[in-house]
Design a protein around this motif. Structure first.
Motif, short mmCIF file in Angstrom:
data_model
loop_
_atom_site.label_atom_id
_atom_site.label_comp_id
_atom_site.label_asym_id
_atom_site.label_seq_id
_atom_site.Cartn_x
_atom_site.Cartn_y
_atom_site.Cartn_z
N MET A 91 44.96 30.26 47.29
CA MET A 91 44.80 28.84 46.97
C MET A 91 45.68 28.46 45.78
O MET A 91 46.32 27.40 45.77
CB MET A 91 43.33 28.53 46.67
CG MET A 91 43.04 27.05 46.50
SD MET A 91 41.26 26.73 46.29
CE MET A 91 40.64 27.28 47.88
N SER A 92 45.75 29.33 44.79
CA SER A 92 46.53 29.04 43.59
C SER A 92 48.02 28.98 43.90
O SER A 92 48.71 28.04 43.48
CB SER A 92 46.26 30.11 42.52
OG SER A 92 47.12 29.96 41.42
N TRP A 93 48.55 29.95 44.65
CA TRP A 93 49.98 30.01 44.90
C TRP A 93 50.43 29.03 45.97
O TRP A 93 51.58 28.57 45.95
CB TRP A 93 50.40 31.44 45.27
CG TRP A 93 50.51 32.30 44.05
CD1 TRP A 93 49.55 33.10 43.51
CD2 TRP A 93 51.64 32.40 43.19
NE1 TRP A 93 50.00 33.70 42.38
CE2 TRP A 93 51.29 33.29 42.14
CE3 TRP A 93 52.90 31.83 43.19
CZ2 TRP A 93 52.17 33.61 41.11
CZ3 TRP A 93 53.78 32.15 42.17
CH2 TRP A 93 53.41 33.03 41.15
N SER B 253 49.13 26.05 46.28
CA SER B 253 49.07 24.73 45.65
C SER B 253 50.20 24.49 44.67
O SER B 253 50.40 23.36 44.23
CB SER B 253 47.72 24.57 44.93
OG SER B 253 46.64 24.71 45.83
N SER C 173 39.58 39.04 45.68
CA SER C 173 40.29 38.06 44.84
C SER C 173 41.36 37.30 45.59
O SER C 173 42.02 36.42 45.02
CB SER C 173 40.93 38.77 43.64
OG SER C 173 41.86 39.75 44.08
N ILE D 109 40.08 29.45 54.25
CA ILE D 109 40.27 28.92 52.90
C ILE D 109 40.49 27.42 53.00
O ILE D 109 41.39 26.97 53.72
CB ILE D 109 41.48 29.59 52.22
CG1 ILE D 109 41.31 31.11 52.20
CG2 ILE D 109 41.68 29.06 50.82
CD1 ILE D 109 42.54 31.84 51.77
N GLU E 31 50.44 39.54 40.84
CA GLU E 31 49.10 39.48 40.24
C GLU E 31 48.21 40.62 40.73
O GLU E 31 47.44 41.20 39.96
CB GLU E 31 48.46 38.12 40.55
CG GLU E 31 49.18 36.95 39.88
CD GLU E 31 48.30 35.73 39.76
OE1 GLU E 31 47.07 35.89 39.57
OE2 GLU E 31 48.82 34.61 39.86
N ASP F 34 41.33 35.09 48.14
CA ASP F 34 41.14 33.66 48.44
C ASP F 34 41.64 32.79 47.29
O ASP F 34 42.38 31.83 47.50
CB ASP F 34 39.66 33.37 48.72
CG ASP F 34 39.21 33.90 50.06
OD1 ASP F 34 40.01 34.61 50.71
OD2 ASP F 34 38.06 33.64 50.46
N GLN F 35 41.24 33.14 46.07
CA GLN F 35 41.65 32.36 44.91
C GLN F 35 43.15 32.45 44.67
O GLN F 35 43.79 31.46 44.30
CB GLN F 35 40.88 32.82 43.67
CG GLN F 35 39.40 32.52 43.70
CD GLN F 35 39.12 31.02 43.78
OE1 GLN F 35 39.81 30.22 43.16
NE2 GLN F 35 38.11 30.65 44.54
N LEU F 36 43.72 33.64 44.89
CA LEU F 36 45.15 33.80 44.70
C LEU F 36 45.95 32.98 45.72
O LEU F 36 46.95 32.34 45.38
CB LEU F 36 45.54 35.27 44.80
CG LEU F 36 45.11 36.16 43.63
CD1 LEU F 36 45.44 37.62 43.92
CD2 LEU F 36 45.80 35.71 42.34
N THR G 223 42.19 37.30 55.74
CA THR G 223 41.13 36.59 55.04
C THR G 223 39.83 36.68 55.82
O THR G 223 39.81 36.53 57.04
CB THR G 223 41.51 35.12 54.83
OG1 THR G 223 41.91 34.56 56.09
CG2 THR G 223 42.66 34.98 53.86
#
Length: 327
Positions: A167-169, A171, A161, A109, A194, A163-165, A105
């Protein structure tokens, strides 16, 4: 890289001088009479004419363009070389090998965490594998406008993409923010799916994605170490029991080490307590036996040593060290 030997003979090849290249477009579009095509292991060669795919060659070897290649081209089967009529076509070399790329990263994050208004900043590191999955998609999306496409280009798209992935997984399913490494495999598999779906739109597959480690801020790391140390102290009794069993299993050999020391310490403490209890039962220095159920001493004087902890007494009714009632 290909190069022209002379007016009548040229070699079309790709030496893969640049590491991590997924495809390379041969720069000289003029293919002269006598030219040869060299395809190395792990490569495919694609002939393009006016932007259209004329033929795909996947077997490695050394080929004569006029006799071995042109007869298999879709619209150029009858092409005849002349003294000054070279074939104007493009040759695209595809790297068919699977390539591994390290990732990390760019910035921390911030994950939502109880008690931390700004979130908990973490970093992650790992690797992914990629390969060319669809020639036609790759040519349509990338090869028409680029000379090369590298794993660095793939990495740049993935990092954009990631960072968002992450954070999503992370959480999902109420994962423990302070113990993400235990669930790193499941998080990585979700992200891989993804990323693979996204990169296949360019003709590239992500065939593997791993998370090697999560990195917490220094303050969080120190708190984790302190909590682990406190937990170890709380489990010391259990540890000494395990150490005793391990020591006996090893027969007191050179590997017993710390386990033997812990067992010896426990045995010494037990023997000491037994000696103090025996002295109290025997009436201290007088050596006179004491009847069961009678006070520990006569005349209101307690024992010389506390039967609970072994601390010398000073004639008080309660032990000054542990508070045990003496008489």
């Amino acid at each position: 890289m290909g190069f022209l030997k002379n007016q009548f003979s040229s070699v079309i090849e790709w030496n893969e001088n640049g590491a991590g290249v997924l495809f390379y477009k041969f720069q000289n579009q003029e293919i002269k009479k006598g030219s040869r095509l060299i395809i190395r292991p792990g490569q495919d060669a694609i002939f393009l004419y006016n932007g259209r795919v004329e033929g795909i060659f996947v077997e490695d070897g050394d080929y004569d363009i006029e006799s071995d290649i042109i007869p298999f081209l879709t619209t150029l089967k009858s092409f005849k070389f002349g003294f000054s009529t070279p074939l104007r076509a493009e040759v695209l070399f595809i790297n068919t090998k699977e390539l591994m790329v390290k990732w990390g990263t760019k910035n921390a994050i911030n994950l939502p965490a109880p008690g931390l208004p700004g979130g908990m900043p973490i970093r992650a590191f790992g690797a992914f594998n990629c390969r060319v999955a669809a020639h036609d998609v790759l040519i349509e999306k990338l090869a028409g406008i680029r000379q090369t496409y590298t794993v660095g280009d793939v990495k740049e798209r993935i990092i954009a993409s990631l960072d968002q992935l992450l954070m999503s997984w992370i959480s999902k399913e109420g994962r423990d923010m302070f113990n993400l490494q235990a669930d790193a495999r499941n998080i990585a598999k979700g992200i891989e799916g993804e990323l693979d779906a996204d990169m296949r739109t360019l003709g590239i597959a992500i065939s593997g994605f791993t998370i090697e480690s999560f990195s917490y801020p220094e303050e969080i790391r120190k708190m984790q170490e302190k909590a682990a140390a406190q937990s170890m102290v709380g489990d010391m009794n259990k540890y000494t029991q395990i150490a005793a069993a391990d020591s006996m299993g090893k027969g007191g050999g050179s590997g017993a080490g710390m386990a033997s020391d812990m067992v010896g310490l426990q045995m010494g403490m037990a023997i000491g307590q037994q000696m103090v209890s025996q002295m109290n039962l025997n009436g201290g220095a007088s050596g006179a036996p004491q009847a069961q159920g009678q006070p520990a001493s006569q005349g209101g004087q307690g024992p010389k040593f506390c039967p609970n902890c072994g601390t010398p007494t000073t004639g008080t009714k309660f032990c000054g060290n542990c508070g045990n009632q003496l008489y």
